[in-house]
Enzyme design. Structure first.
Site, short mmCIF file in Angstrom:
data_model
loop_
_atom_site.label_atom_id
_atom_site.label_comp_id
_atom_site.label_asym_id
_atom_site.label_seq_id
_atom_site.Cartn_x
_atom_site.Cartn_y
_atom_site.Cartn_z
N TRP A 1 10.45 35.31 -30.69
CA TRP A 1 9.55 36.37 -30.24
C TRP A 1 9.48 37.51 -31.24
CZ3 TRP A 1 6.10 35.41 -26.75
CH2 TRP A 1 6.34 34.43 -25.77
N ARG B 1 7.59 26.72 -22.74
CA ARG B 1 8.48 27.01 -21.62
C ARG B 1 7.92 28.13 -20.74
NH1 ARG B 1 12.97 24.03 -22.05
NH2 ARG B 1 13.63 23.34 -24.13
N SER C 1 2.95 28.84 -30.49
CA SER C 1 3.34 27.45 -30.34
C SER C 1 2.22 26.67 -29.64
CB SER C 1 4.67 27.37 -29.60
OG SER C 1 5.28 26.12 -29.76
N GLU D 1 9.97 26.27 -36.73
CA GLU D 1 9.03 27.08 -37.51
C GLU D 1 8.58 26.32 -38.76
OE1 GLU D 1 6.61 30.42 -37.72
OE2 GLU D 1 7.89 29.59 -36.14
N HIS E 1 11.28 30.59 -35.37
CA HIS E 1 10.47 30.37 -34.18
C HIS E 1 11.00 31.25 -33.04
CE1 HIS E 1 7.27 27.59 -32.93
NE2 HIS E 1 7.86 27.46 -31.74
#
Length: 356
Positions: free
Chosen positions: A337, A82, A196, A303, A335
């Site tokens: 930051w 994204r 990712s 994840e 999954h």
């Protein structure tokens, strides 16, 4: 004979794990593309915009200078699926730029490239010859017809739709040469890492451009994309993240597809002697992951899938005698930051020792 049975049993476990992960991931739909977590759009004034022309139009990167002022030690930080057109997620949602600067490493954060896998695509993304729309920001980096100041353009004019993504060429030629010519940055023995889609892309760049990248790091990356069901999982993710068509990126099971698969090109990484850092967490939420229930719903299966892919890549490297790779599989983490920022901080000493 027994060894053959063990390998078959291991292969069966891997296939079942991938299929189980996909069974969990695919129904999530829009959540597949990740990463999860709310972007804070935290502009860091210590960085500056660095625009470079390309076949895709002018592309912005954000540059953060090493604390000691050196130009020899450089790392590229790649975003996830994204990726926005204003700032990299690494700048929005983490403080890794500050940590890297303090370690006397110059940081290059390319901006844009939603769903691109930082690859050179075959064609502009469309469905039956029709543009499906941008699905994202219509301003800033990687927008055809945009100016160096990031002026607004129509949503259908984003790079990858009206033109063809050429990110590998941009990163290894246009941007590399501009950084050297205009800032004096060392064009060789750089590092590259990503999360990712950026994780698999980091390994791809290092495999095919070993003079430029002596270090590559993958966080929650998809490193076995030719495994059963992975292409369709990626198809769903790319539709969610900007309505991009995976068939415009690479034909199924063609040479270009295998060019992007770390499991396939692993022998190159071993032969190059590239220092590799691979990490994926277990998908079990940690203490800091429970504040947002939706983050758990989305982040756990993503994840888990990344972990299965990364474990498969670990086995592949072991069979090749790849002593140049380090693997870290934290017992908790989803999954998001928070997970990736923690892992970058763990990685910095190893990165620092293997670039420049």
């Amino acid at each position: 004979m027994r060894g053959g049975r063990l390998r078959a049993r291991g292969a069966g476990w891997l296939k079942r794990s991938v299929l189980l992960s996909l069974a969990v991931v695919l129904p999530i739909g829009a959540a597949v593309a990740g990463p999860t977590g709310t972007a804070s759009a935290a502009f860091d004034p210590t960085g500056f915009d660095f625009w470079v022309d390309s076949e895709m139009g002018p592309i912005k990167s954000r540059i953060f200078r090493a604390a000691d002022g050196n130009t020899n030690r450089v790392v590229y930080a790649l975003d996830g699926m994204r990726a926005g057109d204003d700032l990299s997620g690494w700048e929005k949602d983490t403080n890794v730029a500050r940590a890297l600067m303090d370690a006397n490493i110059n940081v290059v954060m390319p901006v844009g490239g939603q769903s691109s896998f930082y690859a050179d695509w075959n064609a502009p993304s469309s469905y039956f010859g029709l543009d499906a729309g941008s699905g994202g920001s219509s301003t800033g980096s990687a927008a055809t017809g945009s100016s160096m100041t990031g002026s607004s353009v129509a949503p259908t004019q984003v790079a990858g739709k009206k033109n063809t993504y050429k990110w590998e060429t941009f990163l290894t030629s246009h941007l590399r040469n501009a950084l050297s010519a205009r800032l004096g940055f060392n064009p060789n023995n750089n590092g590259v890492f990503g999360l990712s889609m950026g994780g698999s892309a980091a390994l791809t760049l290092a495999a095919y451009h070993p003079d430029q990248f002596s270090f590559a790091g993958s966080f929650s990356g998809y490193l076995n994309i030719s495994a059963p069901g992975m292409r369709e999982a990626m198809r769903v993710a790319m539709i969610s993240a900007g309505a991009f068509n995976i068939d415009a990126m690479a034909p199924p099971w063609g040479q270009q597809w295998f060019h992007m698969d770390p499991f396939v090109f692993a022998p190159r990484l071993v032969a190059n002697g590239t220092r590799i850092w691979v990490s994926a967490a277990s998908g079990i939420p940690g203490a800091g992951d429970v504040s947002n229930p939706m983050e758990i719903v989305q982040g756990v299966p993503l994840e888990l899938l990344a972990m299965v892919n990364s474990r498969a890549f670990q086995v592949r490297m072991a069979t090749l005698g790849g002593g140049n790779a380090y693997f870290d599989f934290p017992i908790t983490g989803v999954h998001n930051w928070r997970n990736w920022e923690t892992e970058v901080n763990r990685m910095i000493p190893d990165l620092s020792a293997n670039i420049g």
